[in-house]
Design a protein around this motif. Sequence first.
Motif, PDB file in Angstrom:
ATOM      1  N   TYR A 117      36.109  54.671  55.902  1.00  0.00           N
ATOM      2  CA  TYR A 117      37.478  55.822  55.955  1.00  0.00           C
ATOM      3  C   TYR A 117      38.538  54.512  54.353  1.00  0.00           C
ATOM      4  CZ  TYR A 117      36.294  57.017  60.957  1.00  0.00           C
ATOM      5  OH  TYR A 117      35.829  57.170  61.398  1.00  0.00           O
ATOM      6  N   PRO A 118      38.182  55.497  53.950  1.00  0.00           N
ATOM      7  CA  PRO A 118      39.407  55.397  52.599  1.00  0.00           C
ATOM      8  C   PRO A 118      40.222  54.999  52.813  1.00  0.00           C
ATOM      9  CG  PRO A 118      38.055  57.295  52.231  1.00  0.00           C
ATOM     10  CD  PRO A 118      37.921  57.255  53.883  1.00  0.00           C
ATOM     11  N   ILE A 119      40.683  54.260  51.778  1.00  0.00           N
ATOM     12  CA  ILE A 119      42.779  53.281  52.236  1.00  0.00           C
ATOM     13  C   ILE A 119      43.172  53.513  50.554  1.00  0.00           C
ATOM     14  CG2 ILE A 119      43.934  52.033  52.630  1.00  0.00           C
ATOM     15  CD1 ILE A 119      41.998  50.879  54.401  1.00  0.00           C
ATOM     16  N   GLU A 120      43.688  54.084  50.807  1.00  0.00           N
ATOM     17  CA  GLU A 120      44.408  53.877  48.858  1.00  0.00           C
ATOM     18  C   GLU A 120      45.575  52.684  49.054  1.00  0.00           C
ATOM     19  OE1 GLU A 120      46.268  57.029  45.822  1.00  0.00           O
ATOM     20  OE2 GLU A 120      45.646  57.989  47.447  1.00  0.00           O
ATOM     21  N   LEU A 121      45.565  51.914  48.174  1.00  0.00           N
ATOM     22  CA  LEU A 121      46.510  50.613  48.109  1.00  0.00           C
ATOM     23  C   LEU A 121      47.584  51.828  47.228  1.00  0.00           C
ATOM     24  CD1 LEU A 121      44.186  48.178  48.287  1.00  0.00           C
ATOM     25  CD2 LEU A 121      45.595  49.671  50.360  1.00  0.00           C
ATOM     26  N   ALA A 122      48.479  50.569  46.668  1.00  0.00           N
ATOM     27  CA  ALA A 122      49.675  50.632  45.790  1.00  0.00           C
ATOM     28  C   ALA A 122      48.953  50.714  44.509  1.00  0.00           C
ATOM     29  CB  ALA A 122      50.584  49.920  45.226  1.00  0.00           C
ATOM     30  N   ARG A 125      44.545  52.148  44.107  1.00  0.00           N
ATOM     31  CA  ARG A 125      43.456  51.326  44.121  1.00  0.00           C
ATOM     32  C   ARG A 125      42.635  52.084  45.255  1.00  0.00           C
ATOM     33  NH1 ARG A 125      42.036  45.089  45.833  1.00  0.00           N
ATOM     34  NH2 ARG A 125      41.138  44.982  45.900  1.00  0.00           N
ATOM     35  N   ILE A 126      41.632  51.829  45.975  1.00  0.00           N
ATOM     36  CA  ILE A 126      40.684  52.433  46.926  1.00  0.00           C
ATOM     37  C   ILE A 126      39.804  51.750  47.820  1.00  0.00           C
ATOM     38  CG2 ILE A 126      39.264  54.207  47.395  1.00  0.00           C
ATOM     39  CD1 ILE A 126      41.252  56.151  46.685  1.00  0.00           C
ATOM     40  N   ARG A 127      40.077  51.413  48.473  1.00  0.00           N
ATOM     41  CA  ARG A 127      38.949  50.247  49.413  1.00  0.00           C
ATOM     42  C   ARG A 127      39.126  50.636  51.019  1.00  0.00           C
ATOM     43  NH1 ARG A 127      39.949  44.522  48.830  1.00  0.00           N
ATOM     44  NH2 ARG A 127      39.274  44.480  51.097  1.00  0.00           N
ATOM     45  N   TYR A 144      36.840  46.724  52.446  1.00  0.00           N
ATOM     46  CA  TYR A 144      36.222  46.061  51.374  1.00  0.00           C
ATOM     47  C   TYR A 144      35.786  47.065  50.327  1.00  0.00           C
ATOM     48  CZ  TYR A 144      34.215  44.650  56.399  1.00  0.00           C
ATOM     49  OH  TYR A 144      33.926  44.237  58.110  1.00  0.00           O
ATOM     50  N   ASP A 145      35.712  46.252  49.362  1.00  0.00           N
ATOM     51  CA  ASP A 145      35.604  47.042  47.862  1.00  0.00           C
ATOM     52  C   ASP A 145      34.815  48.231  47.945  1.00  0.00           C
ATOM     53  OD1 ASP A 145      37.345  45.330  46.801  1.00  0.00           O
ATOM     54  OD2 ASP A 145      35.345  44.196  46.540  1.00  0.00           O
ATOM     55  N   THR A 146      33.592  48.063  48.682  1.00  0.00           N
ATOM     56  CA  THR A 146      32.464  49.730  48.263  1.00  0.00           C
ATOM     57  C   THR A 146      32.482  49.716  49.572  1.00  0.00           C
ATOM     58  OG1 THR A 146      30.443  48.166  48.639  1.00  0.00           O
ATOM     59  CG2 THR A 146      31.088  48.117  46.419  1.00  0.00           C
ATOM     60  N   VAL A 147      31.302  51.573  49.626  1.00  0.00           N
ATOM     61  CA  VAL A 147      31.750  51.684  51.069  1.00  0.00           C
ATOM     62  C   VAL A 147      30.142  51.229  52.002  1.00  0.00           C
ATOM     63  CG1 VAL A 147      30.319  54.386  52.118  1.00  0.00           C
ATOM     64  CG2 VAL A 147      32.082  54.539  49.763  1.00  0.00           C
ATOM     65  N   GLY A 148      29.029  51.321  50.740  1.00  0.00           N
ATOM     66  CA  GLY A 148      28.198  50.313  51.037  1.00  0.00           C
ATOM     67  C   GLY A 148      28.783  48.633  52.241  1.00  0.00           C
TER      68      GLY A 148
END
Length: 184
Positions: A117-122, A125-127, A144-148
């Motif tokens: 699940y993507p999380i949008e940070l302040a 930035r997406i994690r 995590y930094d990447t989907v993988g």
Amino acid sequence: MKFNPLPPLWMLKRDFALDDVLILVNLRSRGPAGKGQQAGSLDAVNQRWRVYYRGVRYMRYRIVWALANSRLPGQMTIDHINRDQRDDRPENLRRLSFSEQRHNSVVSARPGMRGVYPIELAGGRIRYRGCLTVAKIGRHFGTYDTVGQARVAYLNAAEEMGFLQFLPPDITELYEAHRAGGSS
């Protein structure tokens, strides 16, 4: 999915049988389907076999599973292992809880993103968060930094919890490739 509870097993055995090619057939003449004829009809909308028996509509695969295993499935779901809803052969059917079956479902809205699940940070930035839900309990495996990376965390958790076998083949193939040293 809500389904009608099956009648007693002795009634099913009296009125239906699996023939030599494992297709459910009527043992008694009933309506347009006579004795020895294939039981049920294919629903044109959702491509599932239905059987009308004693005025009630049943999913044919539930009757096939009950006859093949000599017991009723109860409130458990019956899963088509190959995900083909028209394939009611006993070897393609297995009894699972709802949460187990959910892991073998097709997720079309987010292909390749099951458990991620993507999380949008302040700052925009997406994690990515790895999460597995079993029996309405969500288990979070970090961000995590990447989907993988998130996908690998999800698949590691699925294997640890014994759910890897219920995931679709395309996802488990990715996981096996990763474990063998491939990319995620």
